[in-house]
Design a protein around this motif. Sequence first.
Motif, mmCIF file in Angstrom:
data_model
loop_
_atom_site.group_PDB
_atom_site.id
_atom_site.type_symbol
_atom_site.label_atom_id
_atom_site.label_comp_id
_atom_site.label_asym_id
_atom_site.label_seq_id
_atom_site.Cartn_x
_atom_site.Cartn_y
_atom_site.Cartn_z
ATOM 1 N N SER A 163 -77.912 -10.533 -26.681
ATOM 2 C CA SER A 163 -76.680 -10.692 -27.465
ATOM 3 C C SER A 163 -76.433 -9.527 -28.417
ATOM 4 C CB SER A 163 -76.727 -12.002 -28.261
ATOM 5 O OG SER A 163 -77.847 -11.997 -29.139
ATOM 6 N N ASP A 164 -77.044 -8.374 -28.162
ATOM 7 C CA ASP A 164 -76.858 -7.224 -29.042
ATOM 8 C C ASP A 164 -75.501 -6.547 -28.794
ATOM 9 O OD1 ASP A 164 -79.287 -7.765 -30.083
ATOM 10 O OD2 ASP A 164 -80.354 -6.106 -29.124
ATOM 11 N N VAL A 165 -75.244 -5.500 -29.596
ATOM 12 C CA VAL A 165 -73.945 -4.821 -29.544
ATOM 13 C C VAL A 165 -73.898 -3.846 -28.367
ATOM 14 C CG1 VAL A 165 -72.403 -3.229 -30.749
ATOM 15 C CG2 VAL A 165 -73.560 -5.052 -32.008
ATOM 16 N N LEU A 166 -72.793 -3.894 -27.634
ATOM 17 C CA LEU A 166 -72.476 -2.941 -26.577
ATOM 18 C C LEU A 166 -71.365 -2.025 -27.070
ATOM 19 C CD1 LEU A 166 -72.342 -5.491 -23.615
ATOM 20 C CD2 LEU A 166 -74.211 -3.902 -24.099
ATOM 21 N N ARG A 167 -71.473 -0.729 -26.733
ATOM 22 C CA ARG A 167 -70.473 0.245 -27.176
ATOM 23 C C ARG A 167 -69.759 0.836 -25.966
ATOM 24 N NH1 ARG A 167 -74.511 0.099 -30.774
ATOM 25 N NH2 ARG A 167 -73.966 0.257 -32.996
ATOM 26 N N PHE A 168 -68.436 1.080 -26.135
ATOM 27 C CA PHE A 168 -67.613 1.529 -25.020
ATOM 28 C C PHE A 168 -66.956 2.872 -25.359
ATOM 29 C CE2 PHE A 168 -66.910 -3.129 -25.758
ATOM 30 C CZ PHE A 168 -67.924 -3.560 -24.909
ATOM 31 N N GLU A 169 -67.015 3.782 -24.398
ATOM 32 C CA GLU A 169 -66.379 5.087 -24.576
ATOM 33 C C GLU A 169 -65.609 5.433 -23.299
ATOM 34 O OE1 GLU A 169 -67.502 9.793 -25.402
ATOM 35 O OE2 GLU A 169 -69.054 8.241 -25.453
ATOM 36 N N ILE A 170 -64.335 5.788 -23.464
ATOM 37 C CA ILE A 170 -63.485 6.128 -22.321
ATOM 38 C C ILE A 170 -63.108 7.593 -22.390
ATOM 39 C CG2 ILE A 170 -61.151 5.860 -21.399
ATOM 40 C CD1 ILE A 170 -61.335 2.998 -21.542
ATOM 41 N N GLU A 171 -63.217 8.263 -21.252
ATOM 42 C CA GLU A 171 -62.727 9.626 -21.099
ATOM 43 C C GLU A 171 -61.647 9.592 -20.018
ATOM 44 O OE1 GLU A 171 -65.885 12.578 -20.613
ATOM 45 O OE2 GLU A 171 -67.298 11.020 -21.243
ATOM 46 N N GLY A 172 -60.498 10.199 -20.300
ATOM 47 C CA GLY A 172 -59.397 10.180 -19.349
ATOM 48 C C GLY A 172 -58.257 9.317 -19.832
ATOM 49 N N ASP A 173 -57.219 9.261 -19.034
ATOM 50 C CA ASP A 173 -55.973 8.596 -19.429
ATOM 51 C C ASP A 173 -56.034 7.104 -19.095
ATOM 52 O OD1 ASP A 173 -53.421 8.181 -20.331
ATOM 53 O OD2 ASP A 173 -52.458 8.860 -18.474
ATOM 54 N N ALA A 174 -56.649 6.360 -19.986
ATOM 55 C CA ALA A 174 -56.736 4.902 -19.868
ATOM 56 C C ALA A 174 -57.047 4.346 -21.243
ATOM 57 C CB ALA A 174 -57.803 4.488 -18.865
ATOM 58 N N TYR B 52 -64.743 -6.712 -33.963
ATOM 59 C CA TYR B 52 -64.499 -5.295 -33.697
ATOM 60 C C TYR B 52 -63.091 -5.113 -33.129
ATOM 61 C CZ TYR B 52 -69.563 -4.998 -34.233
ATOM 62 O OH TYR B 52 -70.839 -5.078 -34.718
ATOM 63 N N PRO B 53 -62.068 -5.145 -33.993
ATOM 64 C CA PRO B 53 -60.693 -5.073 -33.490
ATOM 65 C C PRO B 53 -60.340 -3.751 -32.824
ATOM 66 C CG PRO B 53 -60.746 -4.917 -35.891
ATOM 67 C CD PRO B 53 -62.133 -5.279 -35.454
ATOM 68 N N ASP B 54 -61.147 -2.692 -33.051
ATOM 69 C CA ASP B 54 -60.818 -1.405 -32.429
ATOM 70 C C ASP B 54 -61.205 -1.351 -30.954
ATOM 71 O OD1 ASP B 54 -63.555 -1.318 -32.607
ATOM 72 O OD2 ASP B 54 -63.646 0.570 -33.713
ATOM 73 N N LYS B 55 -61.872 -2.399 -30.447
ATOM 74 C CA LYS B 55 -62.229 -2.541 -29.030
ATOM 75 C C LYS B 55 -63.203 -1.460 -28.550
ATOM 76 C CE LYS B 55 -57.730 -4.599 -27.854
ATOM 77 N NZ LYS B 55 -56.990 -4.242 -29.055
ATOM 78 N N THR B 56 -63.923 -0.834 -29.450
ATOM 79 C CA THR B 56 -64.907 0.175 -29.035
ATOM 80 C C THR B 56 -66.299 -0.414 -28.882
ATOM 81 O OG1 THR B 56 -65.361 0.808 -31.321
ATOM 82 C CG2 THR B 56 -63.618 2.020 -30.153
ATOM 83 N N LYS B 57 -66.474 -1.677 -29.288
ATOM 84 C CA LYS B 57 -67.774 -2.319 -29.133
ATOM 85 C C LYS B 57 -67.611 -3.829 -29.212
ATOM 86 C CE LYS B 57 -68.622 -0.941 -33.934
ATOM 87 N NZ LYS B 57 -69.528 -0.206 -34.827
ATOM 88 N N SER B 58 -68.664 -4.517 -28.763
ATOM 89 C CA SER B 58 -68.642 -5.973 -28.759
ATOM 90 C C SER B 58 -70.067 -6.477 -28.621
ATOM 91 C CB SER B 58 -67.795 -6.502 -27.594
ATOM 92 O OG SER B 58 -67.944 -7.906 -27.452
ATOM 93 N N PHE B 59 -70.331 -7.660 -29.147
ATOM 94 C CA PHE B 59 -71.589 -8.327 -28.861
ATOM 95 C C PHE B 59 -71.582 -8.799 -27.415
ATOM 96 C CE2 PHE B 59 -71.339 -8.916 -33.483
ATOM 97 C CZ PHE B 59 -72.611 -8.495 -33.852
ATOM 98 N N ALA B 60 -72.739 -8.729 -26.783
ATOM 99 C CA ALA B 60 -72.899 -9.367 -25.479
ATOM 100 C C ALA B 60 -73.101 -10.867 -25.692
ATOM 101 C CB ALA B 60 -74.087 -8.774 -24.739
ATOM 102 N N HIS B 61 -72.814 -11.643 -24.677
ATOM 103 C CA HIS B 61 -73.069 -13.081 -24.707
ATOM 104 C C HIS B 61 -73.629 -13.470 -23.349
ATOM 105 C CE1 HIS B 61 -72.813 -17.275 -25.698
ATOM 106 N NE2 HIS B 61 -71.969 -17.519 -24.714
ATOM 107 N N ASN B 62 -74.800 -14.103 -23.367
ATOM 108 C CA ASN B 62 -75.499 -14.403 -22.110
ATOM 109 C C ASN B 62 -75.732 -13.132 -21.300
ATOM 110 O OD1 ASN B 62 -75.558 -17.145 -22.708
ATOM 111 N ND2 ASN B 62 -73.626 -17.541 -21.665
#
Length: 798
Positions: free
Chosen positions: A719-730, A746-756
């Motif tokens: 259940s730890d934090v996952l971080r997201f990084e996008i490169e490109g037009d999306a 995390y309203p900026d949508k760059t990270k989230s806790f995992a669940h299960n």
Amino acid sequence: MYSCKYLLVSLLSILFLSVNAQDNPVRQRQSFNYNWKFSLGDSIAYSSSTYNDSTWRELSLPHDWSIEADFSKKLSGRNAWLPGGIGWYRKQFSLLPEEEGRHFELQFDGIYRHAKIWINDIYVGVQYDGYTSFYYDITDYLHFDKPNTIAVRVDNSDQPNARWYTGSGIYQNVWLNKVNPLHIKHWGTYITTPTVNNQEAEVEITTVIENMGESRKIVLETTIYTPEGTKVGFRKTKPFEIGQFESVEKFSAIVIRNPFPWSLETPNIYTAVTQIKEGNTIIDDYTSEFGVRTIRFDANKGFLLNEQNIKLKGVCVHMDGGPLGVVVPKAVWRRRLENLKEIGCNAIRTAHNPATPEFLDLCDELGFLVMNEFVDKWDDEKWANPFFEMEWKKNFASTIARDHNHPSVIIWSVGNENYSPEDIRQTIGLKKYCNYVRSLDPSRPVVSGMERGKDTDVAAKVDAIIESCKYMDLIALNYGEQWCSKIGERKPGKAYISTESYTYFTSNPEKRFANNERSPWFDVLENDFNAGLFLWVGIDYLGESKKFPKIGSDSGLLDIGGNIKERGRFYQSLWTEEPMVEIFVYDDDPDDFSNSGRWGWPSMSQAWNFLKGDQLNLVTYTNCDEIDLYVNRRKVGTQQMADSLNHIMKWKDVIYKPGVVKAIGKIKGEEVCEFEIHTAGIAEKVNVKADNEMPESWDIVHVEVEVVDEDNFVLPIYSDVLRFEIEGDAKILGVTNGNMNRAPIYPDKTKSFAHNGKCLLILKMGKEPSDVKLTVSAVGLEPGIIEINKTVVEEIEE
């Protein structure tokens, strides 16, 4: 298969229609979603065409401003702890001088709520209800020699005003429709197929023609095309005169030979092209899609589609898309519906308001049956629209006109949980609303999701139900299946349908909240006149929460990301024939329902990480005759479905040993399926998987994220934090881990806790041709990386 087939149909339809459109651009439907300005706040000055909105936020529609805010326990759990407020939208646009003289209509598919519209400083009108599609004739408001200004005020400040999350803003598409003054009315065809057999189908089409110009002598031609684009029917009227400001109806009956029926397995869609002609000149053309099918509810047999007896395996579905709020792209609904289809669901109740046009298109395409509902409460002081009585007729009529050609729609519902059957106000309301709907569309039954009322004498309750349902075309009731057999004994002359049911429990005839461990589906199977049910609920939804930080209801067969849950697998075992079995481990006593809640489910997971020697309780959900259960190849035992109460196989006091638990399903002694859960090791890496690795511009891509060990087994306790990084037009539209009990932080949508051990990202591709690279990382883990090759299309986003 359905998607490919529908794509072929769409391409062929576009092909034969585009030829006409290029030669005769008589009707244009223009997306009006782009280049809007938005601001939270309120001032009548915002309606002025001269107001300086240069500092306002620029955006494209659809838009939900509530989901963009932070969750706060100071707000209402009904609205998922998110704010409402008042917001304004403004747009400037220009028209060509040569377009003057045409007829213009501005169409809003949905605004929540209390929307007021101005065009060029002139007040156009108001739509109070937040779910009904509506349009205005704006011809006389427009300029052709200078820019035009639209201003829309949206008032969702009265919070909470519904029992679930509603969102705020212009949350559905906007269209500018351009036609000639003489034209087929908006939503102006009404198509039925009263007679269908293998040899032929009779198609009846009523077309409404409006003339806002001078008198003309015209003919009306209607051509029908198969799903493959082949012309199979044609009808032409005799020439007739239509006067200025006159509206007329024309009826055509066309016989199709060797029809392709619309059914759950073969959802074939026909196209009718209706044209107004003056000599050889096409004045207007109008395209309608429909299905060749018959529906019938029988007092003894229940429901029949094309005279084939079918039980409705239904779910109720709210309108939100979880992390997306109420702006839910069609691709997101497609994934959700396809997952419901996988577990055997064949019917949807749009709870408790009309669905989006795109949602019904998908139901047509995928083969779902729909109960199309107009409203939740009629006149409840707390939850009803305070302007309901003022505009209900207009709203009901608009929804019927918009949706009546959808073959998926088989029932209209005029409301939900207004009064109990003992209350005279329920009878009065049903008489008024049902009779009105029948007057507009007699081809479908009309019902209401009636509140079951308090505990009382069983015979008196059954009498009251039958009496209240005399104005409905079916015996329809929420959570009333415990009286179904008693109602059947009275021979009410109508089929029964459960408009809303628990997923796990049923009640006693004498006790409303008995929490019996028995699915209401068995009442459907045991009573022939019971047409089916709609479980509460198909998909977890936002709102209706009583305690922060829980953000919504977790009673769905799918989680808020659209993934199949344990209760979905249970219904898969009831609703499908393809052999399946799944294993879950109870968290608590499997026979203690004191904490399950009436809409709940025993707490369970697919984790197999415990202390050696622990005694655990397991359950297998299956449609097989028998199950053999093994722990590390050692047989625990065998259970027969015939001996399993309510289709639930419980395995008690299984001794835990690290390794593998396997269930093998057998039919007639032959092994036909198996399922395993594993002891997970140490978290090693992140796996990512996209449902579309070669999307086009503007496409939606779902990315499933899993934290796994070295053997690629998911860690269900991670259940730890996952971080997201996008490169490109999306961009990331939304992130969800499926956990309704923890508000996202995390309203900026760059990270989230995992669940299960899991998480879901919803991406939206941009227009640029660059490839997109997504990296998902976590502390101490090998990151997951996926590259998405985007195909560029030139069309603007829709």
